[in-house]
Design a protein around this motif. Structure first.
Motif, PDB file in Angstrom:
ATOM      1  N   LEU A  84     -40.001  79.310 -52.227  1.00  0.00           N
ATOM      2  CA  LEU A  84     -41.323  78.743 -51.976  1.00  0.00           C
ATOM      3  C   LEU A  84     -41.211  77.361 -51.354  1.00  0.00           C
ATOM      4  CD1 LEU A  84     -43.142  79.831 -55.248  1.00  0.00           C
ATOM      5  CD2 LEU A  84     -43.298  80.863 -52.978  1.00  0.00           C
ATOM      6  N   ASP A  85     -39.970  76.915 -51.127  1.00  0.00           N
ATOM      7  CA  ASP A  85     -39.718  75.619 -50.513  1.00  0.00           C
ATOM      8  C   ASP A  85     -39.774  75.778 -48.993  1.00  0.00           C
ATOM      9  OD1 ASP A  85     -39.082  72.958 -50.163  1.00  0.00           O
ATOM     10  OD2 ASP A  85     -36.917  73.312 -50.267  1.00  0.00           O
ATOM     11  N   ALA A  86     -41.007  75.971 -48.500  1.00  0.00           N
ATOM     12  CA  ALA A  86     -41.247  76.171 -47.069  1.00  0.00           C
ATOM     13  C   ALA A  86     -42.630  75.608 -46.768  1.00  0.00           C
ATOM     14  CB  ALA A  86     -41.162  77.657 -46.735  1.00  0.00           C
ATOM     15  N   PRO A  87     -42.954  75.426 -45.501  1.00  0.00           N
ATOM     16  CA  PRO A  87     -44.313  74.972 -45.157  1.00  0.00           C
ATOM     17  C   PRO A  87     -45.361  75.962 -45.686  1.00  0.00           C
ATOM     18  CG  PRO A  87     -42.869  74.796 -43.252  1.00  0.00           C
ATOM     19  CD  PRO A  87     -42.105  75.536 -44.315  1.00  0.00           C
ATOM     20  N   ASP A  88     -46.539  75.444 -45.965  1.00  0.00           N
ATOM     21  CA  ASP A  88     -47.609  76.235 -46.573  1.00  0.00           C
ATOM     22  C   ASP A  88     -47.914  77.521 -45.805  1.00  0.00           C
ATOM     23  OD1 ASP A  88     -47.723  74.152 -48.378  1.00  0.00           O
ATOM     24  OD2 ASP A  88     -49.597  73.320 -47.587  1.00  0.00           O
ATOM     25  N   GLU A  89     -48.040  77.440 -44.479  1.00  0.00           N
ATOM     26  CA  GLU A  89     -48.363  78.618 -43.675  1.00  0.00           C
ATOM     27  C   GLU A  89     -47.253  79.669 -43.769  1.00  0.00           C
ATOM     28  OE1 GLU A  89     -51.076  79.623 -41.775  1.00  0.00           O
ATOM     29  OE2 GLU A  89     -52.150  77.949 -42.681  1.00  0.00           O
TER      30      GLU A  89
END
Length: 103
Positions: A84-89
Motif C-alpha cells: 500500500l506504499d504507493a501513490p493514492d491513484e
C-alpha cells in the motif's frame, strides 16, 4: 430573418462541459491499512484495505446503490510485491483490479 434582412444571430457554441472530477479521499492508518472514499456525482464507494503477512482483505461498500446496501468482502492471498506504499491513484487501481472492477 430579422427585420433588417440579416440572418438571426447564431446560437453561441456550447462551451466545454464542466469536467466531472473523481474525488478520492484517502486515509492511511499505517503501512498496512488504508480507506479509499471514492466519489463522483451521485456515485460513491468506500474501500477498507488491510494487508497482512499472507493475505489482503478488501471490504467494499457502494453507498450510491440504495437497492443493494450491503458490503462485499474480498480476502485473497497477498500478491507478490503487494504494497500500500504507493501513490493514492495507484493503490485505487490495484484495489479495483483486485475486486474485479475497473472504473
Amino acid at each position: 430573418m430579422r427585420q433588417d434582412g440579416a440572418p438571426p444571430p447564431a446560437d453561441p457554441a456550447p462551451g466545454p462541459a464542466a469536467p466531472r472530477t473523481r474525488t478520492v479521499d484517502v486515509h492511511r492508518y499505517g503501512p498496512d491499512a488504508v480507506v479509499l472514499d471514492v466519489h463522483l456525482g451521485q456515485y460513491r464507494e468506500v474501500f477498507f484495505v488491510l494487508t497482512g503477512d499472507k493475505s489482503v482483505t478488501i471490504t467494499m461498500l457502494d453507498g450510491s446503490d440504495p437497492t443493494h446496501h450491503e458490503a462485499q468482502v474480498f480476502v485473497f492471498a497477498k500478491p507478490w510485491q503487494w504494497s500500500l506504499d504507493a501513490p493514492d491513484e495507484e493503490v485505487l487501481l490495484r484495489v479495483w483490479q483486485s475486486v474485479g472492477v475497473q472504473r
